[in-house]
Design a protein around this motif. Structure first.
Motif, PDB file in Angstrom:
ATOM      1  N   SER A 263       0.809  -1.133   0.078  1.00 15.36           N
ATOM      2  CA  SER A 263       0.166   0.127  -0.063  1.00 15.36           C
ATOM      3  C   SER A 263       0.867   1.385  -0.086  1.00 15.36           C
ATOM      4  O   SER A 263       0.189   2.354  -0.564  1.00 15.36           O
ATOM      5  N   ASP A 264       2.201   1.293   0.508  1.00 12.60           N
ATOM      6  CA  ASP A 264       2.879   2.257   0.626  1.00 12.60           C
ATOM      7  C   ASP A 264       4.389   2.160   0.171  1.00 12.60           C
ATOM      8  O   ASP A 264       5.001   3.197   0.349  1.00 12.60           O
ATOM      9  N   ARG A 265       4.571   0.854  -0.531  1.00 14.27           N
ATOM     10  CA  ARG A 265       6.039   0.818  -0.870  1.00 14.27           C
ATOM     11  C   ARG A 265       5.997   0.157  -2.283  1.00 14.27           C
ATOM     12  O   ARG A 265       5.141  -0.616  -2.614  1.00 14.27           O
ATOM     13  N   LEU A 266       7.190   0.389  -3.045  1.00 17.84           N
ATOM     14  CA  LEU A 266       7.546  -0.426  -4.007  1.00 17.84           C
ATOM     15  C   LEU A 266       8.731  -1.372  -3.717  1.00 17.84           C
ATOM     16  O   LEU A 266       9.719  -0.468  -3.401  1.00 17.84           O
ATOM     17  N   TYR A 267       8.862  -2.505  -4.253  1.00 16.77           N
ATOM     18  CA  TYR A 267       9.844  -3.426  -4.048  1.00 16.77           C
ATOM     19  C   TYR A 267      10.700  -3.770  -5.069  1.00 16.77           C
ATOM     20  O   TYR A 267      10.160  -4.104  -6.113  1.00 16.77           O
TER      21      TYR A 267
END
Length: 169
Positions: free
Chosen positions: A68-72
């Motif tokens: 919901s709040d990060r890109l990996y």
């Protein structure tokens, strides 16, 4: 996460990462073994630092997934063949035992990096860069290099936390 950010950055791409400072965007650089960092015990190329007369190096951001709040991402540095086989190779961004960011051969790094989007504008994606433990990347000043400039290392264990701008190529 805003759908525009996910649409533009929720995939693999090539990009440059810049330090966001009050005086504008500062390019990153890769250290060279002849930079005279004998005080660090580091005698290898490809440690990530702030400060370059040119552009930040191009890096591959290989998308793993999003939350919901990060890109990996796995962040790699394309390079010449690693050995005489002619097969291409890439170094992957990792962390030394004392928190310094550097590029390692793929087999040495397994955890993804986290991009925490903060805002998006014409300059790119303003973000925090976080390691696999969620620690934000900071600047740790170092000693003076041969050219008289002060080295500014990127570190996850100590220093002043920074924001970065991610620009797709």
């Amino acid at each position: 996460m805003h759908s525009d950010i996910l649409a533009l950055y929720g995939r693999s791409f090539r990009a440059q990462l810049y330090l966001n400072s009050a005086r504008g965007l500062k390019p990153l650089r890769l250290s060279r073994s002849d930079d005279s960092f004998s005080w660090t015990g580091i005698a290898e190329d490809d440690w990530l630092q702030v400060g370059s007369a040119g552009q930040s190096p191009a890096m591959n951001f290989v998308f793993r997934h999003s939350s919901s709040d990060r890109l990996y991402f796995d962040i790699t540095l394309p390079g010449p063949p690693r050995d005489s086989s002619g097969q291409g190779s890439a170094k992957r961004l990792g962390i030394s035992i004392n928190g310094f960011l550097g590029f390692y051969w793929v087999a040495d790094v397994t955890e993804p990096w986290k991009i925490e989007p903060l805002a998006m504008d014409e300059s790119g994606l303003l973000c925090h860069l976080r390691d696999h433990l969620g620690q934000r990347v900071a600047i740790r000043p170092g000693n003076t290099m041969r050219n008289g400039q002060r080295a500014q290392w990127l570190n996850t264990l100590e220093g002043q936390v920074q924001t970065f701008v991610l620009r797709q190529a």
